[in-house]
Motif scaffolding. Structure first.
Motif, PDB file in Angstrom:
ATOM      1  N   ASP A   1      64.441 -73.032  13.793  1.00 54.78           N
ATOM      2  CA  ASP A   1      64.078 -72.149  14.385  1.00 54.78           C
ATOM      3  C   ASP A   1      62.425 -71.959  14.342  1.00 54.78           C
ATOM      4  O   ASP A   1      61.709 -70.982  13.344  1.00 54.78           O
ATOM      5  CB  ASP A   1      64.153 -70.650  12.979  1.00 54.78           C
TER       6      ASP A   1
ATOM      7  N   GLU B   1      58.829 -71.554  15.717  1.00 53.95           N
ATOM      8  CA  GLU B   1      57.703 -71.231  17.068  1.00 53.95           C
ATOM      9  C   GLU B   1      56.660 -72.070  17.476  1.00 53.95           C
ATOM     10  O   GLU B   1      56.117 -71.751  18.538  1.00 53.95           O
ATOM     11  CB  GLU B   1      57.764 -70.095  16.564  1.00 53.95           C
TER      12      GLU B   1
ATOM     13  N   VAL C   1      65.746 -66.977  22.895  1.00 54.19           N
ATOM     14  CA  VAL C   1      66.109 -68.450  23.098  1.00 54.19           C
ATOM     15  C   VAL C   1      67.025 -68.838  23.556  1.00 54.19           C
ATOM     16  O   VAL C   1      68.296 -69.215  24.124  1.00 54.19           O
ATOM     17  CB  VAL C   1      65.494 -69.276  21.974  1.00 54.19           C
TER      18      VAL C   1
ATOM     19  N   THR D   1      61.642 -61.478  18.992  1.00 52.73           N
ATOM     20  CA  THR D   1      60.695 -62.503  19.018  1.00 52.73           C
ATOM     21  C   THR D   1      61.661 -62.828  20.136  1.00 52.73           C
ATOM     22  O   THR D   1      62.446 -63.369  20.356  1.00 52.73           O
ATOM     23  CB  THR D   1      60.071 -62.756  17.684  1.00 52.73           C
ATOM     24  N   ILE D   2      60.170 -64.730  20.329  1.00 52.69           N
ATOM     25  CA  ILE D   2      61.516 -65.107  21.181  1.00 52.69           C
ATOM     26  C   ILE D   2      62.470 -66.079  20.797  1.00 52.69           C
ATOM     27  O   ILE D   2      62.648 -66.471  21.955  1.00 52.69           O
ATOM     28  CB  ILE D   2      60.201 -66.358  21.772  1.00 52.69           C
ATOM     29  N   ASP D   3      62.614 -66.751  19.238  1.00 52.49           N
ATOM     30  CA  ASP D   3      63.157 -67.183  18.810  1.00 52.49           C
ATOM     31  C   ASP D   3      65.072 -66.864  19.412  1.00 52.49           C
ATOM     32  O   ASP D   3      65.661 -66.938  19.574  1.00 52.49           O
ATOM     33  CB  ASP D   3      63.246 -67.737  17.169  1.00 52.49           C
TER      34      ASP D   3
ATOM     35  N   VAL E   1      61.040 -73.716  25.497  1.00 54.22           N
ATOM     36  CA  VAL E   1      62.130 -72.672  26.600  1.00 54.22           C
ATOM     37  C   VAL E   1      62.225 -73.341  28.137  1.00 54.22           C
ATOM     38  O   VAL E   1      62.960 -72.884  28.527  1.00 54.22           O
ATOM     39  CB  VAL E   1      61.297 -70.993  26.814  1.00 54.22           C
TER      40      VAL E   1
ATOM     41  N   ARG F   1      46.616 -68.881  21.112  1.00 57.16           N
ATOM     42  CA  ARG F   1      47.638 -67.749  19.817  1.00 57.16           C
ATOM     43  C   ARG F   1      47.375 -68.701  18.765  1.00 57.16           C
ATOM     44  O   ARG F   1      47.989 -70.012  18.597  1.00 57.16           O
ATOM     45  CB  ARG F   1      49.143 -67.812  20.280  1.00 57.16           C
TER      46      ARG F   1
ATOM     47  N   LEU G   1      55.618 -64.723  26.571  1.00 55.32           N
ATOM     48  CA  LEU G   1      55.395 -63.558  24.867  1.00 55.32           C
ATOM     49  C   LEU G   1      55.883 -64.300  24.809  1.00 55.32           C
ATOM     50  O   LEU G   1      57.362 -64.658  24.588  1.00 55.32           O
ATOM     51  CB  LEU G   1      56.399 -61.995  25.590  1.00 55.32           C
ATOM     52  N   GLU G   2      55.577 -64.379  22.842  1.00 56.68           N
ATOM     53  CA  GLU G   2      56.658 -64.533  22.176  1.00 56.68           C
ATOM     54  C   GLU G   2      57.328 -63.785  20.965  1.00 56.68           C
ATOM     55  O   GLU G   2      57.867 -63.945  20.523  1.00 56.68           O
ATOM     56  CB  GLU G   2      55.158 -65.616  20.837  1.00 56.68           C
TER      57      GLU G   2
END
Lengths: 450, 450
Positions: free
Chosen positions: B228, B230, A251, A246-248, B251, B169, A229-230
């Motif tokens: 940052d 994505e 991370v 969110t994915i950031d 990731v 996506r 998932l992002e």
């Protein structure tokens, strides 16, 4: 394309600051990414960094603030009034603003919040401040795009345009009911490919992954990785959509977790970096060294208890560091695999089966090593057969025990809710030293009969 | 919301497979996420997993294929014809398809590619197969949304609808010129908020981060984290847009890098997991143990060289494991901080300044430890003053040297392009053992005069 921070560039900037040449500085910094400006500021003196910060536009400076090293940021914030800090926060997403506020001294927090211009933003920040920082609530931001299931695509696009003003990146479009409860999501693809009169109800995807506000951050990371998932929506106890992660941000959680485990294994107990002060580094390193020293001292006491054997079997004492070292190495190998497996959630099945496997593995490895050792001693050291046999048998026994300890302790710690990474590094090495030396001399005493 | 794989559930599924009850199985699996089905299949026998795989729709099975453990995937692929594998690949994004093809035996690869139905897809896959898997080219996928700078918003939306069919996506909308050269990006916000007749040329953002096809994967990870991002576009040598990398792939890179460093520090040389076979685990662990054994054996030789002192100063030999252990612990602490700093790109400045700082730090720490040790020995062991002084001075000297080695080696390895993580774990512990013991006895010889 990439920016490299050179010594010459730093000197050029320092010169411009000394001259207070604001125009030229802004001209030079104009085309540099804020993350790079932050990197530059981390290398400057506090007052210089502060000067740059003040001349920059708040849209840029707020981004920089988030990228700075903590110490540099602290210095800069100390020189700002509550109103100035609030201006920076007004530019930030709620989750970032909360991170900055959390670093402020208690008395400053309320003052800064009261200076925030946008009331909605302030309300969101106050809400987020309530959550524990290691939970989904502490990670999430309030900025998201949501649509009501009763709208049609056209209303949806109009509403999204409004919402998008406040949202820097649109990840998912969440669908809620009239009570704001999360119902599902709308794919961008469906939005782009459905006719404008279609009702959201008829096209949205009712299956959506979500986490609760009190889900632990490492668990959120695991879920987002597993399901690729992002972004993931966060709901409160009543199922209402209250934020998104969110994915950031994840991370960072993953990186921090990995760094922490690595540091634990190396006997470093706090999150320190090579550039931290000697005092910070000492605080992180000395406690483990004291622990290791104490353990080693016990090992000294143990071996001195067998001191009577020194006259007849001096060689035994040359080999104690070897036995201790091998016990330490095997123990660390075993525990590292378990700790990593626990972190990746791949340790399943019974403890006994795992111990049996580890025992077999280290029996196999230690037999090979004992053979190599005996071969080596035969040619390189003049050893009595009984002493050589003692050392070989002791090596095998010690390695098996050390690997069992290295497997058992992290699994057991984890079972009782203690961080298994504790069982790596100095802790496991030192306890294996003590056991190793004790077993070694006990076996020697039994075989050689002193 | 989260799925937990229970023993009962596995048994239920095994029962249904034994009965070949396809309908009931599909009914049970219908609402389970493919990542969870993969987790289930990893726990089943190969033939059982294969049965489930065959009854599932290829849209689901292709997703599952990507999530399975490598051994399970291999078993399943072995039972599929080239045509069946190609059907799975047709459902996948190009980057995922390439990962699967790379795992196939050489002779199977071409056959599978020739069976791919969608020629464009096949062409993209063949192109991606050319890149080294540890570069941006090896990570990127061909699926992306791009628009020509000369289009207007309306054409753009129409074209995007077409492209979006193939892209699961949409991260960024990239803007290219007529030669397909990357010019910049279009924000979703601008797309949503600009009038339909606006030209892309007038609204796109000309600043865009990108990487080249041959940029190393860890470097891509660093850039995406720092800025940052994505998703990041990938360009070829002529600046043409050839693919994009998304944060979820990164990731994995970050996680793998951290895991690898951790395993290196623990003396595990390959990517193994607790559930791997004893043979796999031995291959990863034994070489390091042999290295450590050899090193320790040298240390034994060193200390036996000072064996003459044993009659007069037996206590010295009780303390060798302690000296060796402390040298190891300090060395690992120092090198771990450096290795982590190098991984995070935060090691800057001169080597000499860093060594000076490390020396000061370990002088400070070792003075405290020597004081504790002398205090302890005074009360707990009956030691001659000169022997006690020897041990204290040796502890300080050995710790300082060990920390300098722990700092110097990883930085130097890194400078010459060798993985600095090599300088952690058994390697550093063992060399510190040898140096530690040598220095210890040399100091003792000098002070005590044997």
């Amino acid at each position: 394309m990439e920016f490299k921070l050179s010594k010459e560039f730093i000197e050029q900037i320092e010169g411009l600051i000394a001259e207070q040449n604001e125009r030229e500085l802004l001209e030079v910094l104009k085309d540099i990414h804020f993350a790079d400006i932050a990197e530059l500021m981390n290398e400057l003196r506090g007052s210089e960094a502060g000067y740059i910060f003040k001349i920059l536009d708040s849209e840029v400076s707020s981004e920089i603030l988030l990228e700075l090293d903590e110490e540099v940021r602290e210095k800069i914030l100390n020189n700002l009034s509550a109103k100035e800090i609030a201006e920076e926060l007004d530019e930030m997403d709620t989750d970032d603003a909360v991170d900055i506020i959390s670093e402020l001294p208690e008395e400053m927090k309320d003052e800064v919040i009261s200076e925030l211009e946008d009331f909605e933003h302030a309300k969101d920040i106050v809400e987020l401040l309530r959550y524990d920082e290691n939970t989904a609530g502490g990670l999430m931001a309030k900025e998201l795009v949501k649509v009501n299931e009763n709208w049609n695509i056209l209303t949806c696009v109009v509403e999204m345009r409004k919402q998008a003003e406040h949202v820097s990146r649109v990840h998912s479009i969440y669908v809620v009911d009239d009570e704001d409860r999360l119902k599902g999501r709308l794919s961008l693809k469906d939005l782009l490919t459905s006719s404008t009169t279609t009702h959201i109800k008829d096209v949205y995807i009712p299956k959506v992954d979500f986490v609760k506000v009190d889900t632990k951050d490492t668990e959120v990371a695991r879920i987002m990785q597993k399901y690729d998932l992002e972004a993931i929506p966060v709901v409160d106890e009543t199922g209402r959509l209250v934020g998104r992660i969110t994915i950031d941000d994840i991370v960072d959680v993953i990186k921090e977790e990995a760094d922490r485990d690595y540091q634990m294994a190396a006997g470093i107990s706090q999150d320190v970096e090579a550039d931290d002060s000697i005092w910070e580094l000492t605080k992180a390193r000395l406690p483990w060294l004291i622990l290791a020293l104490t353990g080693s001292f016990i090992a000294v006491k143990v071996s001195s208890g067998f001191g009577d054997a020194m006259d007849k079997f001096p060689t035994l004492f040359f080999f104690t560091p070897l036995i201790a070292a091998m016990a330490g190495n095997v123990g660390v190998q075993s525990s590292a695999i378990i700790v990593q497996g626990l972190a990746n959630n791949s340790i399943t099945g019974s403890l006994w089966r795992r111990l049996a496997k580890e025992m077999l593995l280290s029996l196999f490895n230690s037999l090979i090593l004992a053979a190599i050792l005996l071969f080596g001693t035969h040619f390189l050291l003049d050893l009595d057969y009984s002493v050589a046999a003692t050392i070989g048998i002791a090596l095998i026994s010690v390695m098996i025990l050390a690997s069992l300890i290295g497997t058992f302790i992290p699994i057991t710690l984890n079972k009782y809710g203690v961080d298994p990474a504790l069982a790596t590094g100095p802790f496991i090495t030192t306890s294996n030293d003590i056991f190793g030396i004790l077993i070694y001399f006990t076996i020697a005493k039994y075989i050689l009969g002193f």
